[in-house]
Design a protein around this motif. Structure first.
Motif, mmCIF file in Angstrom:
data_model
loop_
_atom_site.group_PDB
_atom_site.id
_atom_site.type_symbol
_atom_site.label_atom_id
_atom_site.label_comp_id
_atom_site.label_asym_id
_atom_site.label_seq_id
_atom_site.Cartn_x
_atom_site.Cartn_y
_atom_site.Cartn_z
ATOM 1 N N UNK A 188 18.168 6.731 -15.618
ATOM 2 C CA UNK A 188 18.515 7.690 -14.140
ATOM 3 C C UNK A 188 19.608 6.740 -13.149
ATOM 4 N N UNK A 189 20.845 7.771 -13.294
ATOM 5 C CA UNK A 189 21.436 7.012 -12.371
ATOM 6 C C UNK A 189 21.134 7.292 -11.336
ATOM 7 N N UNK A 190 19.998 8.226 -10.588
ATOM 8 C CA UNK A 190 19.957 7.562 -8.733
ATOM 9 C C UNK A 190 19.577 6.045 -8.848
ATOM 10 N N UNK A 191 18.978 5.600 -10.040
ATOM 11 C CA UNK A 191 18.627 4.215 -9.685
ATOM 12 C C UNK A 191 19.579 3.399 -9.410
ATOM 13 N N UNK A 205 22.096 1.038 -4.231
ATOM 14 C CA UNK A 205 23.129 0.678 -3.492
ATOM 15 C C UNK A 205 22.753 1.201 -2.155
ATOM 16 N N UNK A 206 23.018 1.973 -1.891
ATOM 17 C CA UNK A 206 22.616 2.764 -0.586
ATOM 18 C C UNK A 206 20.916 2.170 0.460
ATOM 19 N N UNK A 207 20.139 1.745 -0.602
ATOM 20 C CA UNK A 207 19.369 0.785 0.609
ATOM 21 C C UNK A 207 19.335 -0.650 0.798
ATOM 22 N N UNK A 208 20.334 -1.375 -0.299
ATOM 23 C CA UNK A 208 20.433 -2.753 -0.059
ATOM 24 C C UNK A 208 21.668 -2.516 1.256
ATOM 25 N N UNK A 209 22.403 -1.776 1.364
ATOM 26 C CA UNK A 209 23.593 -1.646 2.136
ATOM 27 C C UNK A 209 22.473 -1.074 3.991
ATOM 28 N N UNK A 218 34.442 1.497 9.670
ATOM 29 C CA UNK A 218 34.928 0.834 7.978
ATOM 30 C C UNK A 218 33.135 1.118 7.566
ATOM 31 N N UNK A 219 32.159 1.026 8.384
ATOM 32 C CA UNK A 219 30.429 0.763 8.532
ATOM 33 C C UNK A 219 30.066 2.682 8.232
ATOM 34 N N UNK A 220 30.794 3.246 9.659
ATOM 35 C CA UNK A 220 30.257 4.899 8.393
ATOM 36 C C UNK A 220 31.463 5.540 7.186
ATOM 37 N N UNK A 248 28.843 6.644 4.229
ATOM 38 C CA UNK A 248 29.344 7.918 3.406
ATOM 39 C C UNK A 248 29.486 7.818 2.227
ATOM 40 N N UNK A 249 30.409 7.024 1.622
ATOM 41 C CA UNK A 249 30.245 7.093 0.203
ATOM 42 C C UNK A 249 29.204 6.734 -0.089
ATOM 43 N N UNK A 250 28.519 5.747 0.392
ATOM 44 C CA UNK A 250 27.342 4.912 -0.245
ATOM 45 C C UNK A 250 26.554 6.537 -0.251
ATOM 46 N N UNK A 251 25.944 7.034 0.803
ATOM 47 C CA UNK A 251 25.326 8.058 0.621
ATOM 48 C C UNK A 251 25.970 9.075 -0.600
ATOM 49 N N UNK A 252 27.534 9.947 -0.796
ATOM 50 C CA UNK A 252 27.103 11.123 -1.229
ATOM 51 C C UNK A 252 27.364 10.613 -2.953
ATOM 52 N N UNK A 253 26.988 8.371 -3.113
ATOM 53 C CA UNK A 253 26.758 8.571 -5.119
ATOM 54 C C UNK A 253 25.556 9.103 -4.942
#
Length: 79
Positions: A2-5, A10-14, A38-40, A44-49
């Protein structure tokens, strides 16, 4: 797989890096507006991904043959 993995991890590590390596170690974090933006932006990008990969995984059925399944369909297959 599953691509969510990938997107979710990535979001979890960030989030861990942001909380423990940056946020808790520096009282003045973020130092300025540029660093805050930059942090925001990265967040946002990692959450959208992560959300996009979860939706794509659900639509395509990626990873259906692996993991724990719930519901009446899963009960029929386990009999």
């Amino acid at each position: 797989m599953n691509p969510f993995w990938i997107g979710g991890v990535l979001l979890f590590v960030w989030a861990l890096i942001l909380a423990f390596a940056l946020g808790l170690r520096s009282e003045g974090f973020p130092r300025d507006d540029g660093q805050m933006k930059t942090v925001i932006g990265i967040s946002v990008v990692l959450t959208v991904i992560a959300i996009t990969t979860a939706i794509i995984g659900g639509i395509t059925g990626a990873g259906e043959s692996k993991g724990l399944r719930h519901g009446p369909e899963a009960a029929k297959h386990s009999e």
